[in-house]
Design a protein around this motif. Sequence first.
Motif, PDB file in Angstrom:
ATOM      1  N   ILE A   4      -3.792 -35.307   0.112  1.00 23.22           N
ATOM      2  CA  ILE A   4      -2.965 -34.549  -0.775  1.00 23.22           C
ATOM      3  C   ILE A   4      -1.771 -35.595  -1.350  1.00 23.22           C
ATOM      4  CG2 ILE A   4      -1.553 -32.205  -0.842  1.00 23.22           C
ATOM      5  CD1 ILE A   4      -3.451 -31.993   1.610  1.00 23.22           C
ATOM      6  N   ALA A   6      -1.756 -38.441  -1.815  1.00 23.63           N
ATOM      7  CA  ALA A   6      -1.988 -39.692  -2.333  1.00 23.63           C
ATOM      8  C   ALA A   6      -1.361 -40.003  -3.468  1.00 23.63           C
ATOM      9  CB  ALA A   6      -3.699 -39.665  -2.500  1.00 23.63           C
ATOM     10  N   PRO A   7      -1.415 -39.084  -4.773  1.00 22.62           N
ATOM     11  CA  PRO A   7      -0.927 -39.650  -5.987  1.00 22.62           C
ATOM     12  C   PRO A   7       0.241 -40.150  -5.861  1.00 22.62           C
ATOM     13  CG  PRO A   7      -2.022 -37.317  -6.166  1.00 22.62           C
ATOM     14  CD  PRO A   7      -1.911 -37.823  -4.713  1.00 22.62           C
ATOM     15  N   LEU A   8       1.241 -39.695  -5.062  1.00 22.68           N
ATOM     16  CA  LEU A   8       2.613 -40.056  -5.013  1.00 22.68           C
ATOM     17  C   LEU A   8       2.507 -41.408  -4.417  1.00 22.68           C
ATOM     18  CD1 LEU A   8       4.277 -36.811  -3.955  1.00 22.68           C
ATOM     19  CD2 LEU A   8       4.624 -38.019  -6.038  1.00 22.68           C
ATOM     20  N   GLN A  10       0.344 -43.922  -4.403  1.00 28.03           N
ATOM     21  CA  GLN A  10      -0.493 -44.879  -5.044  1.00 28.03           C
ATOM     22  C   GLN A  10       0.461 -45.279  -6.584  1.00 28.03           C
ATOM     23  OE1 GLN A  10      -4.445 -43.583  -5.274  1.00 28.03           O
ATOM     24  NE2 GLN A  10      -4.616 -43.772  -3.183  1.00 28.03           N
ATOM     25  N   TYR A 302       8.464 -29.063   1.083  1.00 28.66           N
ATOM     26  CA  TYR A 302       6.895 -29.403   0.356  1.00 28.66           C
ATOM     27  C   TYR A 302       7.452 -31.103  -0.084  1.00 28.66           C
ATOM     28  CZ  TYR A 302       2.943 -29.839  -2.347  1.00 28.66           C
ATOM     29  OH  TYR A 302       1.812 -30.144  -3.109  1.00 28.66           O
ATOM     30  N   MET A 303       8.233 -31.210  -0.878  1.00 29.93           N
ATOM     31  CA  MET A 303       8.293 -32.639  -1.390  1.00 29.93           C
ATOM     32  C   MET A 303       8.894 -33.608  -0.393  1.00 29.93           C
ATOM     33  SD  MET A 303       8.322 -32.494  -4.535  1.00 29.93           S
ATOM     34  CE  MET A 303       7.663 -31.075  -5.502  1.00 29.93           C
ATOM     35  N   LEU A 307       6.284 -36.945   0.310  1.00 30.96           N
ATOM     36  CA  LEU A 307       6.747 -38.045   0.465  1.00 30.96           C
ATOM     37  C   LEU A 307       6.352 -38.863   1.680  1.00 30.96           C
ATOM     38  CD1 LEU A 307      10.059 -38.089  -1.638  1.00 30.96           C
ATOM     39  CD2 LEU A 307       7.975 -39.182  -2.361  1.00 30.96           C
ATOM     40  N   THR A 311       3.973 -42.219   2.461  1.00 29.15           N
ATOM     41  CA  THR A 311       4.457 -43.564   2.920  1.00 29.15           C
ATOM     42  C   THR A 311       3.761 -43.783   4.154  1.00 29.15           C
ATOM     43  OG1 THR A 311       6.348 -42.672   3.290  1.00 29.15           O
ATOM     44  CG2 THR A 311       6.376 -43.850   1.336  1.00 29.15           C
ATOM     45  N   ARG A 312       2.466 -43.290   4.743  1.00 32.57           N
ATOM     46  CA  ARG A 312       1.949 -43.540   5.879  1.00 32.57           C
ATOM     47  C   ARG A 312       1.808 -45.191   6.123  1.00 32.57           C
ATOM     48  NH1 ARG A 312      -4.192 -41.903   4.716  1.00 32.57           N
ATOM     49  NH2 ARG A 312      -4.219 -42.318   2.571  1.00 32.57           N
TER      50      ARG A 312
END
Lengths: 312, 301
Positions: A4, A6-8, A10, A302-303, A307, A311-312
Motif C-alpha cells: 500500500i 509503495a508509491p510513496l 519509490q 493515515y498519512m 510514510l 520507509t521500511r
Amino acid sequence: MATIGAPLLQTKEGSPRGPLERREERLAWLMLLPVVLALLALGVYPVLSTLWFSFQQGGSFGLGTTSAGLANYLRLLHDDQFWSALRFSLLYSLVTVCGQMICGTALALFANRRFRGRWLARAAILFPWAIPTATNSVIWAYMFNDQYGLVNSLLEHLGLMNPAHPIVWLGSAQLATLLIYVLAIWKANSLVALLVLAGLQGIPEEVYEAARVDGASRWQILWRVTLPLLRPVLLVTLILRTIESLQAFDLISAFTNGGPGNATQNLGLYIYLQIQQFGDFGYGSTIAVVLTAITLVFIVLYMRTLLRTGTR
Amino acid sequence: MALAPTTTAPATESSRQAARPRGPLLKLKPLTRQTLLYLVLAVIIVVQFLPLIWALLTSLMTPQETTAVPVPLWPAHPTVSSYSEALQGDIGRYYLNSIIASLVSTLVTMFLATLAAYAFARLRFRWKRLILLFVVSLSLFPPFSQVIPLYMVLQSLHLIGSLLALIIPYSVFGLPMAILILMAFLQEVPFEYEEAAALDGLSRLGAFVRIVLPMIIPGLFTTAVIVFVGDWNEYLFALNYTTTATYTLPVGIVILSQTEFTTNFGVLSAAMVMSVVPLVALILLLERRIVSGLTAGGLKG
C-alpha cells in the motif's frame, strides 16, 4: 504492487541540475498542472469556502447570508439533534469498523486457502463492492419490509411469525440501528477482505513452513505469525474504513433515511437535512466543518502510517 | 507490508519429522474437512449474493405475487413484464444519464490521471512527495465539505440540471484513486525500455506515449473499470446536483422506492437488477485484475 505504501517510497527526490533534468522537471509540471489545478479548484476551494460559510447565517440556499461570527458554533453546543447525530456517527463507526475488520479478515483467510472453486469465494467477496451503496440499501429495505419483505415472508412460511403481527424491522429504533450495523458490515467486508488478501499473498510460504517446523499449531500460526505480519495492512485498512464510516451517507439515507424519528441520523444526514430541507448553508457548513475536523485526525494518522510503512 | 526477518532456526531432519504428525487443528477426517470447507463457501456465496438473488426473483414475479401476503419465495409464473415497464418509464432515461455521466467522467479522469501518474512514477522534480501527499489527502476529505460550495459554483454557471454538473466533479474526484493505481502499474514497467527509447532518439514524452503506454494497457483498462464503478455508484453529488431530467440510476431508484415502493416492487427490482448486472458481469469477468488494481490504490469506496 500489493504494497500500500509503495508509491510513496519509490518516489526519488532529486534536485535537478543540468539542462536535461530541467527539461524533465518542466515536463513533469506540464503533466501535473491540469490535475493540481483541478484539485485546487474543486477540492481545496470548496473546503475553504465551507469554512467561510460556517461563519455565515441566514439567507436561503447560500444566497443573502450575513456574518454570524461564532453564532453557528455556539448553536451546536445547545443543539440536541447535533449531539445525537454525532453520537450515532461515532457509535456507527466503532461498531461497523470492528465488525468489518473481523469479518473481512476472516473472509480473506478463507479465500487465501487453496481449494477448487476458490475463484467463487473471491468473486463473492468482490460482489458487494460492485453494487451501488444506495441501490443496495433499497434492496435491503425491501427485504426487511414488514409486509412484502423476504425476511418476514420466510418467517411466515416457516411458521415462526404470525402474519397478523409482522415484525416491523425498520419501525423500531433498536432493530433499525442493528440492521444498519449489519448492512454496513456486509457492504464493506469486501474492501477489508481484498486488502488483507493482498497482504496475505505478500507473506512468503517459508514463514509458515518455519513456524510449522517449530511445532506451531494452526491457531498459533494465525495469532503469532500471520496477524503480526499483517499489522501494517490492518492498520491502514482500519484507518481508511474509519474515515469512510464517519462520512457515511448513501447507506443510511437510502435504508432508513435517519428514521424512525431521528434514531439513525448521523452527521452526514443531519448536514443534508440542514442544507437541502432548510436551505441553511451556514449551519450545514458548520456541521460539515466539525465532521471534517474529526476526519482530519484520521487523515493525519493515515498519512503518518503511509510514510512510516514507506520507509521500511 | 514490512515483513519481519525470518529468524527461525534451520529445521533439522528430526524436528521436521516430529512436526509432521501434528497436522491440522481440528482432528477431522480429510473428507469431513473438505465438506466443511465447501459448506462455508456455500454460506458465504448465499450471504453475499442474497440481495441480488432476491431482487432477481422479485423482478420476475407478477404484480399480484409481489403484493401477496406472505410473498411467495419463488415466481410461479415468471414474467419479464417488469423489465419492459421499467424501461418504458423513467428508468430508461436514468440509465442513459448514468451511462453518459460515468463514461465521460471516466475518460476525462483517465486522461488526466495517466499524465500525472507518469510524472509521479517516472520523472524527477521538486516537491514530488508533498504534491503526492496533497493529492492523496484530498481524496479523504468528506464530500460534505465540498458539496455546498460546488453547488453554488455550478448554479452560478447554470449547470445544475445538466449532466455537466456531475461530469465535472466526478472527473476531478476520481483522480487521486486513479493516479495511485496507475502509479503502481507504471512502476512495474522496467526502466530499461525508456532508456532504450532514449538511445533511439525518442523524447521522454515520446517514450511515454509510444513505449510505456502500450505496455500498461491492461492496467489502464483495470483502472478505468474501477473509476467507472465509482462514478456509476456515486450518490451524494448526484442527489444534490440533478433534477428529474438528469437523475442517475442510484438516485432514480431511491426516489422511485420512496414514491412507488408500496405498489411497484417488481418494477423497482427490475430497475435494481438492470443497474447492477452489467457491473457484476464486468467484475466477475475481470475479478483478478480488479483485485490487484484496488489493492494497489489502497482502496476507497
